[in-house]
Motif scaffolding. Structure first.
Motif, PDB file in Angstrom:
ATOM      1  N   LEU A   1       0.834  -1.201   0.000  1.00 39.29           N
ATOM      2  CA  LEU A   1       0.000   0.000   0.000  1.00 39.29           C
ATOM      3  C   LEU A   1       0.869   1.251   0.000  1.00 39.29           C
ATOM      4  CD1 LEU A   1      -2.819   1.247   0.071  1.00 39.29           C
ATOM      5  CD2 LEU A   1      -2.768   1.094   2.569  1.00 39.29           C
ATOM      6  N   ALA A   2       1.971   1.193   0.757  1.00 40.27           N
ATOM      7  CA  ALA A   2       2.894   2.335   0.816  1.00 40.27           C
ATOM      8  C   ALA A   2       3.419   2.654  -0.581  1.00 40.27           C
ATOM      9  CB  ALA A   2       4.047   2.019   1.764  1.00 40.27           C
TER      10      ALA A   2
ATOM     11  N   LEU B   1       3.290   4.891   7.037  1.00 37.13           N
ATOM     12  CA  LEU B   1       1.986   4.225   7.101  1.00 37.13           C
ATOM     13  C   LEU B   1       1.776   3.527   8.438  1.00 37.13           C
ATOM     14  CD1 LEU B   1       1.523   4.731   4.042  1.00 37.13           C
ATOM     15  CD2 LEU B   1       0.691   2.409   3.916  1.00 37.13           C
ATOM     16  N   ILE B   2       2.845   2.918   8.920  1.00 36.01           N
ATOM     17  CA  ILE B   2       2.758   2.212  10.203  1.00 36.01           C
ATOM     18  C   ILE B   2       2.414   3.211  11.308  1.00 36.01           C
ATOM     19  CG2 ILE B   2       4.112   0.938  11.928  1.00 36.01           C
ATOM     20  CD1 ILE B   2       5.569  -0.396   9.509  1.00 36.01           C
ATOM     21  N   LYS B   3       3.063   4.371  11.232  1.00 32.91           N
ATOM     22  CA  LYS B   3       2.793   5.433  12.207  1.00 32.91           C
ATOM     23  C   LYS B   3       1.332   5.866  12.133  1.00 32.91           C
ATOM     24  CE  LYS B   3       6.760   7.857  12.368  1.00 32.91           C
ATOM     25  NZ  LYS B   3       7.583   8.967  11.856  1.00 32.91           N
ATOM     26  N   LYS B   4       0.894   6.097  10.909  1.00 35.00           N
ATOM     27  CA  LYS B   4      -0.484   6.533  10.689  1.00 35.00           C
ATOM     28  C   LYS B   4      -1.484   5.510  11.208  1.00 35.00           C
ATOM     29  CE  LYS B   4      -1.096   9.580   7.972  1.00 35.00           C
ATOM     30  NZ  LYS B   4      -1.591  10.878   7.695  1.00 35.00           N
ATOM     31  N   LEU B   5      -1.198   4.245  10.915  1.00 43.60           N
ATOM     32  CA  LEU B   5      -2.074   3.170  11.376  1.00 43.60           C
ATOM     33  C   LEU B   5      -2.127   3.148  12.898  1.00 43.60           C
ATOM     34  CD1 LEU B   5      -1.092   0.395   8.828  1.00 43.60           C
ATOM     35  CD2 LEU B   5      -3.436   1.127   9.300  1.00 43.60           C
TER      36      LEU B   5
ATOM     37  N   ALA C   1      -9.177  -1.042   6.552  1.00 40.28           N
ATOM     38  CA  ALA C   1      -7.934  -0.352   6.914  1.00 40.28           C
ATOM     39  C   ALA C   1      -7.383   0.434   5.737  1.00 40.28           C
ATOM     40  CB  ALA C   1      -6.906  -1.357   7.415  1.00 40.28           C
ATOM     41  N   ILE C   2      -7.446  -0.199   4.569  1.00 34.49           N
ATOM     42  CA  ILE C   2      -6.946   0.476   3.358  1.00 34.49           C
ATOM     43  C   ILE C   2      -7.770   1.737   3.095  1.00 34.49           C
ATOM     44  CG2 ILE C   2      -6.657   0.268   0.862  1.00 34.49           C
ATOM     45  CD1 ILE C   2      -6.222  -2.798   1.375  1.00 34.49           C
ATOM     46  N   GLU C   3      -9.057   1.601   3.224  1.00 32.19           N
ATOM     47  CA  GLU C   3      -9.939   2.755   2.998  1.00 32.19           C
ATOM     48  C   GLU C   3      -9.639   3.878   3.970  1.00 32.19           C
ATOM     49  OE1 GLU C   3     -14.078   1.694   2.879  1.00 32.19           O
ATOM     50  OE2 GLU C   3     -13.780   0.360   1.169  1.00 32.19           O
ATOM     51  N   LEU C   4      -9.417   3.485   5.234  1.00 30.66           N
ATOM     52  CA  LEU C   4      -9.108   4.471   6.269  1.00 30.66           C
ATOM     53  C   LEU C   4      -7.879   5.292   5.895  1.00 30.66           C
ATOM     54  CD1 LEU C   4      -9.514   2.836   9.801  1.00 30.66           C
ATOM     55  CD2 LEU C   4     -10.374   5.070   9.057  1.00 30.66           C
ATOM     56  N   ILE C   5      -6.834   4.567   5.526  1.00 29.04           N
ATOM     57  CA  ILE C   5      -5.579   5.246   5.183  1.00 29.04           C
ATOM     58  C   ILE C   5      -5.737   6.126   3.957  1.00 29.04           C
ATOM     59  CG2 ILE C   5      -3.256   4.850   4.294  1.00 29.04           C
ATOM     60  CD1 ILE C   5      -2.847   2.782   6.281  1.00 29.04           C
ATOM     61  N   CYS C   6      -6.366   5.598   2.936  1.00 26.14           N
ATOM     62  CA  CYS C   6      -6.535   6.374   1.701  1.00 26.14           C
ATOM     63  C   CYS C   6      -7.346   7.641   1.975  1.00 26.14           C
ATOM     64  CB  CYS C   6      -7.194   5.529   0.635  1.00 26.14           C
ATOM     65  SG  CYS C   6      -6.115   4.224   0.062  1.00 26.14           S
TER      66      CYS C   6
ATOM     67  N   VAL D   1      -1.817  -6.550  -7.407  1.00 26.05           N
ATOM     68  CA  VAL D   1      -3.142  -5.970  -7.216  1.00 26.05           C
ATOM     69  C   VAL D   1      -2.978  -4.449  -7.223  1.00 26.05           C
ATOM     70  CG1 VAL D   1      -4.982  -5.613  -5.563  1.00 26.05           C
ATOM     71  CG2 VAL D   1      -4.001  -7.877  -5.865  1.00 26.05           C
ATOM     72  N   THR D   2      -3.866  -3.785  -7.875  1.00 20.05           N
ATOM     73  CA  THR D   2      -3.731  -2.337  -7.917  1.00 20.05           C
ATOM     74  C   THR D   2      -4.809  -1.670  -7.088  1.00 20.05           C
ATOM     75  OG1 THR D   2      -5.251  -2.057  -9.706  1.00 20.05           O
ATOM     76  CG2 THR D   2      -2.982  -2.532 -10.297  1.00 20.05           C
ATOM     77  N   LEU D   3      -4.499  -0.476  -6.708  1.00 19.19           N
ATOM     78  CA  LEU D   3      -5.481   0.303  -5.969  1.00 19.19           C
ATOM     79  C   LEU D   3      -6.744   0.488  -6.800  1.00 19.19           C
ATOM     80  CD1 LEU D   3      -3.925   3.302  -4.100  1.00 19.19           C
ATOM     81  CD2 LEU D   3      -5.090   1.320  -3.176  1.00 19.19           C
TER      82      LEU D   3
END
Ligand code: GTP
Ligand code: MG
Length: 371
Positions: A9-10, A20-24, A41-46, A362-364
């Motif tokens: 994801l990064a 990303l780890i920090k953000k999570l 989780a992916i949605e949250l970060i995006c 896999v793509t975003l």
């Protein structure tokens, strides 16, 4: 796919995994670099990065092939010209045969139009077209086959009557057999005094090509490429064999096909000779060719004339690509340029990062489809 690792994801977001780890962590999720993240989780970060989905890409960008399996109804299908490859040993007369066919079938007026050699051309016999692939030497043929590109419907094996079966003749037979295409044998140089067609037939029998007269099912046509003898009969046989194959295509669908050859031209940029295998290719079409992409800027047929569209089994030379594709690369036309660009760019990336695993590809874009 419903998940991506933190590292993956990064990469997609062009961020450091540690970030990303920090953000999570801030979001209350403890994660390591290889940890699989679920969709939530992916949605949250995006969302946190303000990444927006601009468009939906319905096609798996790593797999152009899926686009080849476009649903086509029976009624859409039309007869298409056979695509014929000429193979044989060095100096047995492949080029002479192609020249002879072209000279016989292309009228004088048209012949003047052949400005450059485009590696593939079409002739018309009794109102029916036949497409010939010129350049694919054995190496190119092998490459194309290795890439799963099935471009040929029929193989002509040229054997010189005075020389007989040689190593590359056998190689050619094996290529044609592996490609599972019908074979027609053209026994060439029949005008020579030393011509011995019986010997050629005898030798070929040892390789599983048995003439009809001898109880087999292989068509043998004696010819002289030099004198233009037997050419008409050979063309008739090509049509006969391809009719059995009931070759069909759907001119109505968007075009797909294979690169025959491509190079960088000083003035025109990337120039690619494409064989349209299904559908109709048009000037202006957004296109992905291997890992190159663009819009078809100009299209030239085998006579060097500008054309606006090209149907199934037609070879054309196109310009308008951002990069030079390779022989054997597939091409696919897309609905809009934006999609073509994004698919092309992703494919270029994929090519660079070829060592990535299936899952990592896999793509975003795929993921965001459901959002
Ligand atoms: P490569 O591309 O090098 O593999 O050769 P090729 O198979 O394309 O052979 P090409 O057509 O170049 O012919 C080789 C030589 O054979 C040339 O000198 C031709 O003139 C001659 N040749 C080709 N066909 C005939 C024929 O029907 N009769 C005679 N007498 N000579 C021929
Ligand atoms: Mg040649």
């Amino acid at each position: 796919y419903e998940s991506l690792s933190v590292a993956e994801l990064a990469k997609k977001l062009h961020r450091e995994p540690s970030e990303l780890i920090k953000k999570l962590f801030m979001l209350g999720v403890m994660a390591t670099i290889n940890q699989e993240l679920d969709k939530d989780a992916i949605e949250l970060i995006c969302a946190d990065y303000g990444v927006e989905v601009e468009e939906e890409i319905r096609i798996d960008i790593t797999d152009l092939e899926t686009h080849f399996e476009q649903e086509v109804s029976e009624e859409e299908l039309r007869e298409r010209p056979p695509v014929v490859t000429i193979m044989g040993h060095v100096d047995h007369g492949k080029t002479s045969l192609l020249d002879s066919i072209r000279n016989t079938k292309v009228t004088d007026g048209e012949a003047g139009g052949i400005t450059q050699h485009i590696g593939a051309y079409q002739v018309e016999v009794d109102g029916k077209k036949i497409t010939f692939l010129d350049t694919p030497g054995h190496a190119a043929f092998t490459t194309m086959r290795a890439r799963g590109a099935k471009v040929t419907d029929l193989a002509i094996i040229v054997v010189a009557a005075d020389d007989g079966v040689m190593p590359q003749t056998v190689e050619a037979i094996n290529h044609a057999k592996a490609a599972e295409v019908p074979i027609i044998v053209a026994i060439n140089k029949m005008d020579k005094l030393s011509a011995n067609p019986d010997r050629v037939m005898q030798e070929l029998t040892e390789h599983g090509l048995v003439p009809e007269d001898w109880g087999g099912d292989t068509i043998f046509v004696p010819i002289s490429a030099l004198k233009g003898e037997g050419i008409d009969q050979l063309l008739e046989m090509i049509l006969l064999v391809s009719e059995v194959g009931e070759l069909k295509a759907s001119p109505a669908r968007s075009a797909i096909g294979t690169v025959i050859e491509a190079q960088l031209d000083k003035g025109r940029g990337s120039v690619a000779t494409l064989l349209v295998q299904d559908g109709t290719l048009r000037v202006g079409d957004p296109i992905v060719v291997g890992h190159a992409y663009g819009r078809v800027r100009a299209m030239v047929n085998d006579l060097g004339r500008r054309v606006k569209d090209a149907g199934p089994s037609t070879p054309v030379e196109i310009t308008g690509l951002n990069d030079v594709p390779q022989a054997g690369d597939r091409f696919v036309v897309f609905e809009d340029e934006k999609t073509a660009r994004s698919v092309g760019e992703s494919r270029a990336m994929t090519a660079i990062q070829a060592q990535r695993s299936e899952k990592q590809r896999v793509t975003l874009d795929n993921l965001f489809e459901q959002m």
